[in-house]
Scaffold this motif. Structure first.
Motif, PDB file in Angstrom:
ATOM      1  N   GLY A  23      17.523  68.865 -14.117  1.00  0.00           N
ATOM      2  CA  GLY A  23      17.406  67.882 -13.141  1.00  0.00           C
ATOM      3  C   GLY A  23      18.308  67.253 -12.144  1.00  0.00           C
ATOM      4  O   GLY A  23      18.237  67.525 -10.901  1.00  0.00           O
ATOM      5  N   PHE A  24      19.465  66.794 -12.811  1.00  0.00           N
ATOM      6  CA  PHE A  24      20.391  66.499 -11.790  1.00  0.00           C
ATOM      7  C   PHE A  24      21.196  67.565 -11.130  1.00  0.00           C
ATOM      8  O   PHE A  24      21.813  67.334  -9.970  1.00  0.00           O
ATOM      9  N   HIS A  25      21.154  68.732 -11.889  1.00  0.00           N
ATOM     10  CA  HIS A  25      21.698  69.897 -11.212  1.00  0.00           C
ATOM     11  C   HIS A  25      21.191  70.395 -10.154  1.00  0.00           C
ATOM     12  O   HIS A  25      21.609  70.842  -8.947  1.00  0.00           O
ATOM     13  N   TRP A  92      27.434  75.904 -18.573  1.00  0.00           N
ATOM     14  CA  TRP A  92      27.616  76.442 -17.377  1.00  0.00           C
ATOM     15  C   TRP A  92      27.089  75.404 -16.225  1.00  0.00           C
ATOM     16  O   TRP A  92      27.566  75.481 -15.150  1.00  0.00           O
ATOM     17  N   ASN A  93      25.834  74.864 -16.237  1.00  0.00           N
ATOM     18  CA  ASN A  93      25.512  73.953 -15.307  1.00  0.00           C
ATOM     19  C   ASN A  93      26.495  72.904 -15.213  1.00  0.00           C
ATOM     20  O   ASN A  93      26.592  72.343 -14.163  1.00  0.00           O
ATOM     21  N   ILE A  94      26.844  72.272 -16.203  1.00  0.00           N
ATOM     22  CA  ILE A  94      28.036  71.275 -16.056  1.00  0.00           C
ATOM     23  C   ILE A  94      29.187  71.491 -15.179  1.00  0.00           C
ATOM     24  O   ILE A  94      29.722  70.962 -14.418  1.00  0.00           O
ATOM     25  N   ARG A  98      30.177  69.985 -11.694  1.00  0.00           N
ATOM     26  CA  ARG A  98      31.230  69.217 -11.631  1.00  0.00           C
ATOM     27  C   ARG A  98      32.195  69.921 -10.397  1.00  0.00           C
ATOM     28  O   ARG A  98      32.915  68.917  -9.574  1.00  0.00           O
ATOM     29  N   TYR A  99      32.170  71.172 -10.174  1.00  0.00           N
ATOM     30  CA  TYR A  99      33.082  71.516  -9.057  1.00  0.00           C
ATOM     31  C   TYR A  99      32.358  71.955  -7.838  1.00  0.00           C
ATOM     32  O   TYR A  99      32.820  72.581  -6.860  1.00  0.00           O
ATOM     33  N   GLY A 100      30.991  71.782  -7.910  1.00  0.00           N
ATOM     34  CA  GLY A 100      30.165  71.832  -6.550  1.00  0.00           C
ATOM     35  C   GLY A 100      29.915  73.238  -6.382  1.00  0.00           C
ATOM     36  O   GLY A 100      29.922  73.749  -5.176  1.00  0.00           O
TER      37      GLY A 100
END
Length: 126
Positions: A23-25, A92-94, A98-100
């Motif tokens: 959701g937030f990704h 992987w999503n995090i 995190r790095y855009g």
């Protein structure tokens, strides 16, 4: 041997965590254009994305059918493999969030499933 009910519980918990992270990704990708062009306020765009993503999950299961139809050998898709796939997709999503780095949560899940199945079976079978 793992207790099946504990493994099912872990798969459900990790699947819910993946859904939350998805959701937030993916929200930023989905609403970037309408917010940057000022068609919608960020609040309205996020609200619209949340409602429509939830509605889409209730209306169609085509993505789930695609992922579950022949991607990996059903005998290789054990609870441990599914748990590893979801965990890999979460990590992987995090990292990409995190790095855009733009990436797809669906592709992360497919890659996690294929990778976990290959690791489980020991080789790729053509």
């Amino acid at each position: 041997m793992h207790d099946p009910s504990v493994m099912i519980g872990l798969v459900v918990i990790f699947a819910l965590a993946f859904d939350y992270i998805n959701g937030f990704h993916d929200t930023a990708n989905a609403i970037a254009t309408v917010v940057s062009t000022r068609v919608l306020t960020p609040r309205n765009a996020i609200l619209m994305a949340a409602v429509l993503n939830f509605a889409g999950a209730l209306v169609s299961v085509k993505v789930a059918k695609t992922i579950s139809s022949g991607l990996v050998d059903p005998h290789s898709a054990t609870q441990s493999v599914v748990l590893a796939a979801i965990f890999g997709a979460i990590v992987w999503n995090i990292i990409t969030w995190r790095y855009g780095i733009p990436s797809s949560s669906s592709h992360a899940l497919v890659g996690g499933l294929v990778g976990a199945a290959v690791a489980h079976s020991g080789s790729i079978k053509a």
